[in-house]
Scaffold this motif. Sequence first.
Motif, PDB file in Angstrom:
ATOM      1  N   LEU A  12       0.854  -1.173   0.000  1.00 53.81           N
ATOM      2  CA  LEU A  12       0.000   0.000   0.000  1.00 53.81           C
ATOM      3  C   LEU A  12       0.889   1.221   0.000  1.00 53.81           C
ATOM      4  N   TYR A  50      -5.067  -1.086   7.451  1.00 55.55           N
ATOM      5  CA  TYR A  50      -6.203  -1.982   7.367  1.00 55.55           C
ATOM      6  C   TYR A  50      -5.846  -3.276   8.078  1.00 55.55           C
ATOM      7  N   PRO A  53      -5.420  -6.886   3.646  1.00 56.23           N
ATOM      8  CA  PRO A  53      -5.165  -6.142   2.407  1.00 56.23           C
ATOM      9  C   PRO A  53      -6.107  -6.545   1.277  1.00 56.23           C
ATOM     10  N   THR A  55      -6.960  -8.186  -2.103  1.00 54.05           N
ATOM     11  CA  THR A  55      -6.353  -9.355  -2.735  1.00 54.05           C
ATOM     12  C   THR A  55      -7.035  -9.649  -4.058  1.00 54.05           C
ATOM     13  N   ALA A 124      -9.830  -4.383   0.621  1.00 49.97           N
ATOM     14  CA  ALA A 124      -9.228  -4.488   1.948  1.00 49.97           C
ATOM     15  C   ALA A 124     -10.341  -4.381   2.994  1.00 49.97           C
ATOM     16  N   THR A 133      -8.399   1.152  -0.865  1.00 50.47           N
ATOM     17  CA  THR A 133      -6.966   1.311  -0.621  1.00 50.47           C
ATOM     18  C   THR A 133      -6.223   1.504  -1.940  1.00 50.47           C
ATOM     19  N   THR A 135      -3.155   0.377  -4.037  1.00 51.70           N
ATOM     20  CA  THR A 135      -2.281  -0.793  -4.100  1.00 51.70           C
ATOM     21  C   THR A 135      -1.217  -0.533  -5.155  1.00 51.70           C
TER      22      THR A 135
END
Length: 144
Positions: A12, A50, A53, A55, A124, A133, A135
């Motif tokens: 992140l 968070y 995460p 995914t 997340a 978020t 990434t």
Amino acid sequence: MFRLMLTFSMFLSTVFGYFNDQEAFPPTNNQTDCTHKKDLLTGKAIYSSYDEPATNEGGLIKLYRAMSGVRMDSIPNHASTKFMVSFLVDIDGSISRERVVKDEVGKVGEQMLKIAKSFKWTPARCQGKKVATITTLSTQICLQ
């Protein structure tokens, strides 16, 4: 032809200009202790911490395998073999605000983004709540 090594890392990052000169705003009702800031363009809360995460479907190994297929014909002299892309995984799992952060060769970052966008993403979570978020994926080319 060169192939990408499996030296990917996903992390992140909020250092790419998304939150210039902003204060973190406090959590509503004190139900979460995850750090988040309000995005200047959309007004959405984007979390920098968070519990779980974001995914991709199939996990990182499947993503790494897909990205190992990225190819290029040549590398200009003195060009970096490191590549980085960044994108927002929103609370519905969609990807937006994608961009190539580092790609001195050209087209490798675009291929990485295309592969990342081809996967279904799970957002997340913070205290059980889905959160948006930023990434970032990075990789390096192995010159053999």
